[in-house]
Design a protein around this motif. Structure first.
Motif, short mmCIF file in Angstrom:
data_model
loop_
_atom_site.label_atom_id
_atom_site.label_comp_id
_atom_site.label_asym_id
_atom_site.label_seq_id
_atom_site.Cartn_x
_atom_site.Cartn_y
_atom_site.Cartn_z
N ASP A 14 -5.80 0.93 7.14
CA ASP A 14 -6.71 0.28 6.20
C ASP A 14 -7.79 1.28 5.75
O ASP A 14 -8.74 1.53 6.47
CB ASP A 14 -7.36 -0.94 6.85
N GLN A 31 -10.23 -1.14 9.12
CA GLN A 31 -11.12 -0.48 8.15
C GLN A 31 -12.36 0.12 8.83
O GLN A 31 -12.83 1.17 8.45
CB GLN A 31 -11.53 -1.50 7.07
N SER A 84 -7.46 -6.26 3.64
CA SER A 84 -7.76 -6.18 5.09
C SER A 84 -7.29 -7.44 5.80
O SER A 84 -6.80 -7.37 6.93
CB SER A 84 -9.26 -5.98 5.32
MG LIG Z 1 -10.77 -4.20 3.12
#
Ligand SMILES: [Mg+2]
Ligand SMILES: Nc1ncnc2c1ncn2[C@@H]1O[C@H](COP(=O)(O)OP(=O)(O)O)[C@@H](O)[C@H]1O
Length: 242
Positions: free
Chosen positions: A153, A78, A42
């Motif tokens: 993500d 994410q 990330s």
């Molecule tokens: Mg991550």
């Protein structure tokens, strides 16, 4: 458009996460990143998207260095990051609204809502939807960006297996027909095998790319995927190795 990362470095105060990281994603190529949680996936996408500033190295698009936010990136973080005070349709159309093409964006969104399992949800607020539906809305918002390079993500992590399969097929079409360049972070080995031209396995934080797998099969089906046991086992072994 080709994305190149050259000797990228990034540390949080006490932690070196990306160390001299280099790789490239060719135009129209689909590359997945797999790796243990906390290895910096990330962080990498945040640096690429211009949210975090690299502490060394360069990001190049078609050979030209970019600095900060770049309009050819469509980034799906994410966390779904939908605005709780906007309806699903208004969230999904955000990009078009920013670019003064709200009506066109609404038309395109309406066309896709069904396909994304969001029929009848346009007037609802994010708080009224399940985690999986919010994730699909966030994915649709990203998909409706006119960018050339997609940074995703773990976009399907919260989805049930059927919906995840539908979304994966949709993403494959996007890459195949529209020649988008895609960098996908996932923790799902099968997802990586099914979708990718190349799979990059990340090691511990700061270690970078431990191994790279190329997947050449052109005619992919779910049946083909089930037969990839040897590749699946090898990827698992590389991720688990210390
Ligand atoms: Mg991550
Ligand atoms: N804002 C932050 N401040 C300090 N450390 C962080 C921060 N964000 C992430 N980290 C740490 O950096 C490492 C990489 O995090 P992250 O990129 O989120 O990993 P991944 O996405 O691969 O699970 C982890 O050890 C995490 O705890």
């Amino acid at each position: 458009m080709k994305l190149s990362v050259n000797d990228l470095n990034f540390s949080y105060a006490d932690k070196n996460v990306l160390k001299d990281l280099s790789f490239a994603v060719e135009e129209g190529e689909f590359v997945s990143i797999l790796g243990p949680s906390g290895c910096g996936k990330s962080t990498l996408l945040n640096v690429l998207a211009g949210i975090l500033r690299p502490q060394g190295g360069r990001i190049l698009i078609d050979g030209i260095a970019v600095n900060g936010m770049y309009s050819q990136f469509a980034y799906m973080p994410q966390n779904d990051l939908l605005f709780p005070w906007r309806t699903i349709l208004d969230n999904v159309c955000l990009y078009g609204e920013i670019h003064h093409q709200k009506e066109e964006a609404r038309r395109r969104a309406q066309e896709q809502m069904d396909r994304f399992g969001l029929a009848g949800c346009g007037d609802k607020y994010p708080g009224e939807l399940s985690g999986g539906m919010r994730q699909r809305a966030a994915f649709l918002r990203t998909a409706l960006c006119d960018a050339q390079i997609y940074l995703l993500d773990e976009p399907f992590g919260a989805l049930d297996v059927i919906t995840r399969g539908d979304m994966q097929d949709w993403l494959r079409e996007l890459c195949g027909n529209l020649k988008k360049t895609i960098l996908l972070v996932t923790h799902d080995t099968d997802e990586a095998i099914y979708l990718s031209d190349r799979i990059l396995i990340f090691g511990a934080p700061g270690e970078g790319i431990r191994r790279e797998f190329t997947v050449t099969e052109q005619n992919r089906t779910r049946e083909w995927l089930y037969e990839q046991g040897a590749l699946r086992a090898e990827i698992y072994r590389v991720i688990k190795a210390q």
